[in-house]
Motif scaffolding. Sequence first.
Motif, mmCIF file in Angstrom:
data_model
loop_
_atom_site.group_PDB
_atom_site.id
_atom_site.type_symbol
_atom_site.label_atom_id
_atom_site.label_comp_id
_atom_site.label_asym_id
_atom_site.label_seq_id
_atom_site.Cartn_x
_atom_site.Cartn_y
_atom_site.Cartn_z
ATOM 1 N N ASP A 182 17.317 35.016 25.808
ATOM 2 C CA ASP A 182 17.329 34.217 24.567
ATOM 3 C C ASP A 182 17.317 35.147 23.354
ATOM 4 O O ASP A 182 18.097 34.968 22.412
ATOM 5 C CB ASP A 182 16.095 33.302 24.502
ATOM 6 N N THR A 183 16.418 36.135 23.406
ATOM 7 C CA THR A 183 16.304 37.074 22.281
ATOM 8 C C THR A 183 17.645 37.777 22.052
ATOM 9 O O THR A 183 18.105 37.907 20.912
ATOM 10 C CB THR A 183 15.189 38.106 22.573
ATOM 11 N N THR B 86 17.731 32.299 14.917
ATOM 12 C CA THR B 86 16.866 31.679 15.932
ATOM 13 C C THR B 86 16.964 30.155 15.828
ATOM 14 O O THR B 86 17.096 29.458 16.845
ATOM 15 C CB THR B 86 15.393 32.132 15.742
ATOM 16 N N GLN C 161 13.261 25.651 25.373
ATOM 17 C CA GLN C 161 13.703 27.059 25.299
ATOM 18 C C GLN C 161 12.562 28.001 24.925
ATOM 19 O O GLN C 161 12.704 29.200 25.008
ATOM 20 C CB GLN C 161 14.824 27.198 24.277
ATOM 21 N N LEU C 162 11.430 27.421 24.483
ATOM 22 C CA LEU C 162 10.282 28.250 24.115
ATOM 23 C C LEU C 162 9.270 28.255 25.259
ATOM 24 O O LEU C 162 9.043 27.210 25.852
ATOM 25 C CB LEU C 162 9.620 27.701 22.846
ATOM 26 N N GLU D 152 8.445 35.667 22.898
ATOM 27 C CA GLU D 152 8.507 35.903 24.354
ATOM 28 C C GLU D 152 7.119 35.855 24.999
ATOM 29 O O GLU D 152 6.991 36.173 26.190
ATOM 30 C CB GLU D 152 9.170 37.270 24.636
ATOM 31 N N PHE E 212 10.648 32.241 24.631
ATOM 32 C CA PHE E 212 11.929 32.893 24.860
ATOM 33 C C PHE E 212 11.881 33.810 26.084
ATOM 34 O O PHE E 212 10.850 34.400 26.395
ATOM 35 C CB PHE E 212 12.271 33.777 23.656
ATOM 36 N N VAL F 180 18.194 27.726 18.876
ATOM 37 C CA VAL F 180 17.244 26.844 19.579
ATOM 38 C C VAL F 180 17.635 25.380 19.403
ATOM 39 O O VAL F 180 17.574 24.837 18.321
ATOM 40 C CB VAL F 180 15.809 27.056 19.024
#
Length: 290
Positions: free
Chosen positions: A133-134, A117, A126-127, A287, A129, A121
């Motif tokens: 992304d995961t 992770t 990006q947060l 997420e 997710f 990142v």
Amino acid sequence: MTMNLTNEPLTYIANQAEKALLYEVALSPKPGLVDRYNSGAHDDMDFYTFIESIVSLTPYLLQYVQLGNEHEGSPIELFDKVRKLGMQAEKAMLKATKNINTHKGANFSFAVLLAATGFYVNHAEQLPFTEKDTEKVFAYAKAMSHGLVTHDFANLDAKPALSYGEKLFLEYGITGIRGEAEAGYPILSELVLPFLRANRNRPTEELLLENLLLLMSEVEDANIIHRGGIASWQLVKSEAKQLLQDSKEGNLKELLYHYDEILIQRHLSPGGAADLLALGIFFAKLENLF
Ligand SMILES: CC(C)(COP(=O)(O)OP(=O)(O)OC[C@H]1O[C@@H](n2cnc3c(N)ncnc32)[C@H](O[C@H]2O[C@H](COP(=O)(O)OP(=O)(O)OP(=O)(O)O)[C@@H](O)[C@H]2O)[C@@H]1O)[C@@H](O)C(=O)NCCC(=O)NCCS
Ligand SMILES: Nc1ncnc2[nH]cnc12
């Protein structure tokens, strides 16, 4: 050249892992496992042993993310670095728990997935997710763990003392947590996260208890197998499936109290499923699912 982030988003990521470990042990009633009500099928640890364990691992969670975020070499090189740091964390955990294995499996997987992770990142934006992304993190974890099963299980015949995982590999070819990592955690991407995403509006406790049953009905849980053998594991899997069906009547907790007593009597504990539940909670938190 990657851009290394300031500590704030990295700390945020590590905090979600710490929370996931706390959510997992606090979740009750869990069949055979340590929870707020009892120690399940364990006579050497309780709820407080887990608190000690989580606090001992907390500083390492951030270091795993930082290691990944600062990494510039190959995925395999990142695995080698994180394995060394993970061994220190494992020592700290065993010191805090007076040599009880609370989180060996969880520490291993969080080390791999937090480093992946951290590597992935590069921007705070990006947060939280997305699902995509995961998936990218799992793909990187898979690349990091390439060859792990072959490497770790080579020359076992020459080893004087074997862990439960090593014995199960020799006896049944079961690859346990190493196999899961090398495959990029399909149990999380194909089972746990689709379930959590589809049910995100349900009450958290109910959702996580069902998720645990779902895991128990699918995971090749080396913990159950080493304690009870293959037949016990097959039975637990089919019982967990049945409980998921039966709980549609709205009596999930009642069923779980009862099943806890059964697993205690059989001296069985789904420790592998518990670790995977914590990992699923971590990605659900990234997420923003709950
Ligand atoms: C690769 C290592 C992390 C572990 O290797 P090792 O061979 O020493 O250990 P394993 O026996 O393979 O088990 C590891 C733990 O993985 C969990 N687990 C089992 N099956 C699965 C599965 N299918 N999916 C996911 N996770 C799984 C399991 O953890 C749970 O069980 C713990 C209790 O286990 P145990 O000690 O067996 O305790 P009891 O049953 O109570 O035993 P008795 O009291 O009866 O004796 C519980 O804590 C859960 O967490 C397995 O324990 C390691 O060698 C390694 O590489 N370490 C390096 C450091 C590191 O992690 N670096 C960072 C990453 S590279
Ligand atoms: N709650 C729990 N009880 C027993 N073993 C575990 N391993 C990880 N979480 C656990």
